[in-house]
Design a protein around this motif. Structure first.
Motif, PDB file in Angstrom:
ATOM      1  N   PHE A 114       0.861  -1.191   0.000  1.00  0.00           N
ATOM      2  CA  PHE A 114       0.000   0.000   0.000  1.00  0.00           C
ATOM      3  C   PHE A 114       0.893   1.236   0.000  1.00  0.00           C
ATOM      4  O   PHE A 114       1.773   1.372   0.853  1.00  0.00           O
ATOM      5  N   VAL A 115       0.683   2.135  -0.969  1.00  0.00           N
ATOM      6  CA  VAL A 115       1.527   3.320  -1.129  1.00  0.00           C
ATOM      7  C   VAL A 115       0.662   4.580  -1.113  1.00  0.00           C
ATOM      8  O   VAL A 115      -0.311   4.679  -1.858  1.00  0.00           O
ATOM      9  N   THR A 116       1.032   5.537  -0.253  1.00  0.00           N
ATOM     10  CA  THR A 116       0.427   6.865  -0.346  1.00  0.00           C
ATOM     11  C   THR A 116       1.424   7.780  -1.049  1.00  0.00           C
ATOM     12  O   THR A 116       2.635   7.569  -0.968  1.00  0.00           O
ATOM     13  N   GLY A 117       0.918   8.782  -1.751  1.00  0.00           N
ATOM     14  CA  GLY A 117       1.815   9.677  -2.483  1.00  0.00           C
ATOM     15  C   GLY A 117       2.443   9.005  -3.694  1.00  0.00           C
ATOM     16  O   GLY A 117       3.546   9.372  -4.112  1.00  0.00           O
ATOM     17  N   GLY A 118       1.752   8.060  -4.277  1.00  0.00           N
ATOM     18  CA  GLY A 118       2.301   7.300  -5.395  1.00  0.00           C
ATOM     19  C   GLY A 118       2.496   8.095  -6.668  1.00  0.00           C
ATOM     20  O   GLY A 118       3.293   7.697  -7.527  1.00  0.00           O
ATOM     21  N   THR A 119       1.798   9.215  -6.816  1.00  0.00           N
ATOM     22  CA  THR A 119       1.973  10.043  -8.009  1.00  0.00           C
ATOM     23  C   THR A 119       2.910  11.223  -7.758  1.00  0.00           C
ATOM     24  O   THR A 119       3.106  12.057  -8.634  1.00  0.00           O
ATOM     25  N   GLY A 120       3.504  11.274  -6.560  1.00  0.00           N
ATOM     26  CA  GLY A 120       4.504  12.294  -6.264  1.00  0.00           C
ATOM     27  C   GLY A 120       5.861  11.881  -6.799  1.00  0.00           C
ATOM     28  O   GLY A 120       6.034  10.801  -7.373  1.00  0.00           O
ATOM     29  N   PHE A 121       6.846  12.740  -6.593  1.00  0.00           N
ATOM     30  CA  PHE A 121       8.192  12.498  -7.120  1.00  0.00           C
ATOM     31  C   PHE A 121       8.781  11.190  -6.585  1.00  0.00           C
ATOM     32  O   PHE A 121       9.174  10.298  -7.342  1.00  0.00           O
ATOM     33  N   LEU A 122       8.824  11.060  -5.258  1.00  0.00           N
ATOM     34  CA  LEU A 122       9.325   9.829  -4.651  1.00  0.00           C
ATOM     35  C   LEU A 122       8.464   8.634  -5.019  1.00  0.00           C
ATOM     36  O   LEU A 122       8.982   7.554  -5.327  1.00  0.00           O
ATOM     37  N   GLY A 123       7.154   8.828  -4.978  1.00  0.00           N
ATOM     38  CA  GLY A 123       6.230   7.720  -5.222  1.00  0.00           C
ATOM     39  C   GLY A 123       6.389   7.094  -6.597  1.00  0.00           C
ATOM     40  O   GLY A 123       6.376   5.862  -6.740  1.00  0.00           O
ATOM     41  N   LYS A 124       6.545   7.923  -7.613  1.00  0.00           N
ATOM     42  CA  LYS A 124       6.710   7.398  -8.975  1.00  0.00           C
ATOM     43  C   LYS A 124       7.951   6.516  -9.082  1.00  0.00           C
ATOM     44  O   LYS A 124       7.902   5.429  -9.667  1.00  0.00           O
ATOM     45  N   VAL A 125       9.066   7.006  -8.540  1.00  0.00           N
ATOM     46  CA  VAL A 125      10.315   6.249  -8.639  1.00  0.00           C
ATOM     47  C   VAL A 125      10.236   4.967  -7.805  1.00  0.00           C
ATOM     48  O   VAL A 125      10.764   3.927  -8.202  1.00  0.00           O
TER      49      VAL A 125
ATOM     50  N   VAL B 117       9.655   1.945  10.196  1.00  0.00           N
ATOM     51  CA  VAL B 117      10.873   2.508   9.631  1.00  0.00           C
ATOM     52  C   VAL B 117      10.635   3.999   9.445  1.00  0.00           C
ATOM     53  O   VAL B 117       9.595   4.403   8.909  1.00  0.00           O
ATOM     54  N   LEU B 118      11.583   4.809   9.896  1.00  0.00           N
ATOM     55  CA  LEU B 118      11.491   6.253   9.737  1.00  0.00           C
ATOM     56  C   LEU B 118      12.616   6.697   8.814  1.00  0.00           C
ATOM     57  O   LEU B 118      13.795   6.557   9.142  1.00  0.00           O
ATOM     58  N   PHE B 119      12.246   7.218   7.658  1.00  0.00           N
ATOM     59  CA  PHE B 119      13.242   7.638   6.669  1.00  0.00           C
ATOM     60  C   PHE B 119      13.206   9.145   6.535  1.00  0.00           C
ATOM     61  O   PHE B 119      12.164   9.722   6.241  1.00  0.00           O
ATOM     62  N   ARG B 120      14.375   9.782   6.781  1.00  0.00           N
ATOM     63  CA  ARG B 120      14.467  11.239   6.731  1.00  0.00           C
ATOM     64  C   ARG B 120      15.377  11.668   5.578  1.00  0.00           C
ATOM     65  O   ARG B 120      16.573  11.881   5.777  1.00  0.00           O
ATOM     66  N   PRO B 121      14.853  11.853   4.384  1.00  0.00           N
ATOM     67  CA  PRO B 121      15.694  12.371   3.301  1.00  0.00           C
ATOM     68  C   PRO B 121      15.893  13.876   3.444  1.00  0.00           C
ATOM     69  O   PRO B 121      15.064  14.570   4.031  1.00  0.00           O
ATOM     70  N   THR B 122      17.005  14.368   2.904  1.00  0.00           N
ATOM     71  CA  THR B 122      17.217  15.811   2.840  1.00  0.00           C
ATOM     72  C   THR B 122      16.509  16.325   1.584  1.00  0.00           C
ATOM     73  O   THR B 122      15.341  16.044   1.393  1.00  0.00           O
ATOM     74  N   ILE B 123      17.188  17.069   0.718  1.00  0.00           N
ATOM     75  CA  ILE B 123      16.552  17.544  -0.518  1.00  0.00           C
ATOM     76  C   ILE B 123      16.661  16.432  -1.558  1.00  0.00           C
ATOM     77  O   ILE B 123      17.772  16.027  -1.925  1.00  0.00           O
TER      78      ILE B 123
ATOM     79  N   ASP C  45      16.835   8.089  -6.779  1.00  0.00           N
ATOM     80  CA  ASP C  45      16.955   6.633  -6.916  1.00  0.00           C
ATOM     81  C   ASP C  45      17.664   6.019  -5.714  1.00  0.00           C
ATOM     82  O   ASP C  45      17.358   4.885  -5.326  1.00  0.00           O
ATOM     83  N   LEU C  46      18.582   6.761  -5.084  1.00  0.00           N
ATOM     84  CA  LEU C  46      19.216   6.253  -3.870  1.00  0.00           C
ATOM     85  C   LEU C  46      18.233   6.266  -2.704  1.00  0.00           C
ATOM     86  O   LEU C  46      18.228   5.351  -1.880  1.00  0.00           O
ATOM     87  N   ALA C  47      17.420   7.309  -2.627  1.00  0.00           N
ATOM     88  CA  ALA C  47      16.397   7.376  -1.579  1.00  0.00           C
ATOM     89  C   ALA C  47      15.470   6.172  -1.659  1.00  0.00           C
ATOM     90  O   ALA C  47      15.134   5.554  -0.633  1.00  0.00           O
ATOM     91  N   ILE C  48      15.087   5.802  -2.860  1.00  0.00           N
ATOM     92  CA  ILE C  48      14.177   4.666  -3.053  1.00  0.00           C
ATOM     93  C   ILE C  48      14.861   3.361  -2.681  1.00  0.00           C
ATOM     94  O   ILE C  48      14.253   2.471  -2.069  1.00  0.00           O
TER      95      ILE C  48
END
Length: 524
Positions: free
Chosen positions: A27-38, A238-244, A292-295
């Motif tokens: 189950f994915v929220t934000g799937g059409t956002g930048f992160l979600g698509k990748v 899991v808590l993931f904190r990406p920067t920019i 791609d590294l964030a994903i």
């Protein structure tokens, strides 16, 4: 009790990442956002035996959720997947919902389906605009996390709940560790307050309520982290904190991007000749992570979290998605990298010769913005009106000024984001046979090559410019360079003439004793 795949447990052998995801519903929220698509693209391509991916979506701009999904998978990002496995998109199932609505806006049938079938949740959705709307941010970023945690608690087979936060949720600290921090306020009280107070009271109250946090976005994301922490006694979190988060390095293509946020957006603004003045400290570094590294971090962190139950490991797994401990690139160097690429591969239709002046002074930035942004925009818009075209630059410059002002706090400060766990999950913790698929050796990162690909990728995927028209773009670039030089010479000459008429030179020479009053009188 939340558990994993029984055939994996008790076997004594750690499953591979692809085996872990095989047969699972996600189950994915934000799937059409930048992160979600990748994320969706990578899961479908690298974990081919996934059963299905449910995507929480809402209608937008007159498009249904099915139409939005169809438009998403037609993007160049999915070309590689489309060429090899065209029927794989059947695994994507859009679910009507909205994270800004209490209870996520799910129907009872959809909720039941998710509860019975889903074993992994990726919570990417968030309101990321810096417009200081406490109600909207608390609803979209904090309350939605609570509602999703409540949904997750009812799931029969949940093995991992992944919450995407932001490293700047802890921006009141100079050094951010990969740990859970105490909240600035109680999230339950905050949600109740926002639900009960009127908008005017909230607007008046919010600035003081934020405390040391720079805006409502970072404040609401920090509270969301505490929501996850509080629910972690019942959920494998899991808590993931990406920067920019910016353009891809290479997977599935280099330089892919779908928004103007972050440093790449600034490079494009500078490359178009629109962004000529920026208020920032050139010797500070803005931390970033390629998408791609964030994903890859998210996918592998999910696998690692899912290998153990909550009884075996009751901790929240925290990862800071950052790059500054690997390669610190200061902002003036990053801008220089971008302009070197733009000189070789210029953007189409530049409005002025690309050059960006950096200043840390608020007053100087304001004055130069009037002279170098607003004044030329008024002149060009006037010309556009005369020839019957729609004026656009003044409106665009207002957006640029507003955006850079909102980002001022982040452009003038620098943080150290500890990321040892992230680096480990990207290489050392992975099965050796899957390091090429899900890992990345950060020691091989080449900043010059990366930002070159960022600019080229933005030209191709974001601006949709035709690289076969590069020669025409180069000719226009050279024209604008000569126009800029002629303009600068004329401006300098005009300035000297005005200063001479005002007697500034005479006053300066006299005050320094280089000439005498008698000399001036004789020459008059």
């Amino acid at each position: 009790m939340h558990g994993g795949n029984n055939k994996m447990k008790g076997s004594g052998e750690r499953p591979t990442i692809t085996a872990f995801y095989a047969g699972r519903s996600i189950f994915v929220t934000g799937g059409t956002g930048f992160l979600g698509k990748v994320l969706i693209e990578k899961l479908l391509r690298s974990c081919p035996d996934i059963k299905e991916i449910f995507l929480l979506m809402r209608p937008k701009k007159g498009q249904s959720i099915e139409e939005r999904l169809k438009q998403t998978i037609e993007l160049p990002l999915f070309d590689k997947l489309r060429e090899k496995k065209s029927n794989v998109f059947d695994k994507l199932i859009p679910i009507y919902g909205d994270v800004s609505v209490e209870g996520l806006g799910l129907s009872e049938n959809d909720r039941r389906t998710i509860v019975e079938r889903v074993s992994i949740i990726f919570h990417n959705a968030a309101n990321v605009r810096f417009h200081e709307n406490l109600r909207k941010d608390i609803f979209s970023n904090t309350r939605s996390t609570r509602d999703l945690c409540n949904l997750a608690k009812t799931m029969k087979n949940l093995v991992a709940f992944v919450h995407v936060s932001t490293a700047f949720s802890q921006s009141d600290k100079p050094v951010i560790e990969e740990i859970v921090y105490p909240p600035p306020a109680d999230w339950k009280d905050t949600i109740a307050m926002v639900e009960s107070l009127d908008e005017e009271t909230l607007q008046t109250f919010s600035r003081k309520y934020l405390g040391t946090m720079p805006n409502t976005y970072t404040f609401s994301k920090r509270l969301a982290e505490q929501v996850v922490t509080d629910y972690s006694k019942d959920l494998p979190c899991v808590l993931f904190r990406p920067t920019i988060v910016i353009s891809t390095i290479e997977d599935p293509v280099s330089g892919w991007l779908d928004n103007f946020n972050g440093p790449v957006g600034m490079l494009i603004g500078g490359g178009k000749g629109i962004l000529r003045i920026m208020r920032l400290k050139g010797d500070t570094a803005s931390d970033f992570i390629p998408v791609d590294l964030a994903i890859k971090v998210m996918i592998t962190a999910t696998w690692k979290r899912g290998l153990q139950t909550i009884k075996e490991d009751p901790n929240v797994h925290v990862y800071n998605g950052s790059s500054n401990q690997i390669q610190r690139i200061v902002q003036k160097e990053m801008i220089a990298m971008g302009f070197r690429t733009i000189e070789k591969i210029p953007l189409e239709g530049i409005v002025w010769y690309p050059r960006t002046f950096l200043t840390g002074s608020r007053i100087l930035h304001y004055v130069l913005t009037l002279l170098c942004h607003l004044l030329p925009a008024l002149i060009i818009d006037g010309i556009l009106k005369l020839i019957g075209r729609e004026p656009m630059l003044v409106k665009l410059q207002k957006v640029v000024y507003s955006s850079t002002t909102q980002l001022g706090y982040f452009l003038h400060n620098e943080w150290l984001f500890k990321n040892e766990k992230m680096l480990s999950i990207l290489w050392a913790d992975l099965p050796a046979a899957e390091r090429e698929i899900f890992g990345y050796d950060y020691s091989k990162f080449n900043g010059n090559k990366y930002f070159h690909n960022c600019v080229v990728g933005a030209k191709r995927y974001l601006l949709k410019e035709d690289l076969s028209q590069l020669e025409a773009a180069k000719r226009h670039y050279v024209r604008m360079m000569w126009i800029d030089r002629v303009f600068n010479v004329c401006a300098i000459a005009l300035t000297i003439w005005i200063l001479r008429k005002m007697g500034i030179f005479s006053y300066f020479l006299e005050s320094t004793g280089l000439v005498t009053e008698k000399f001036f009188l004789r020459n008059e």
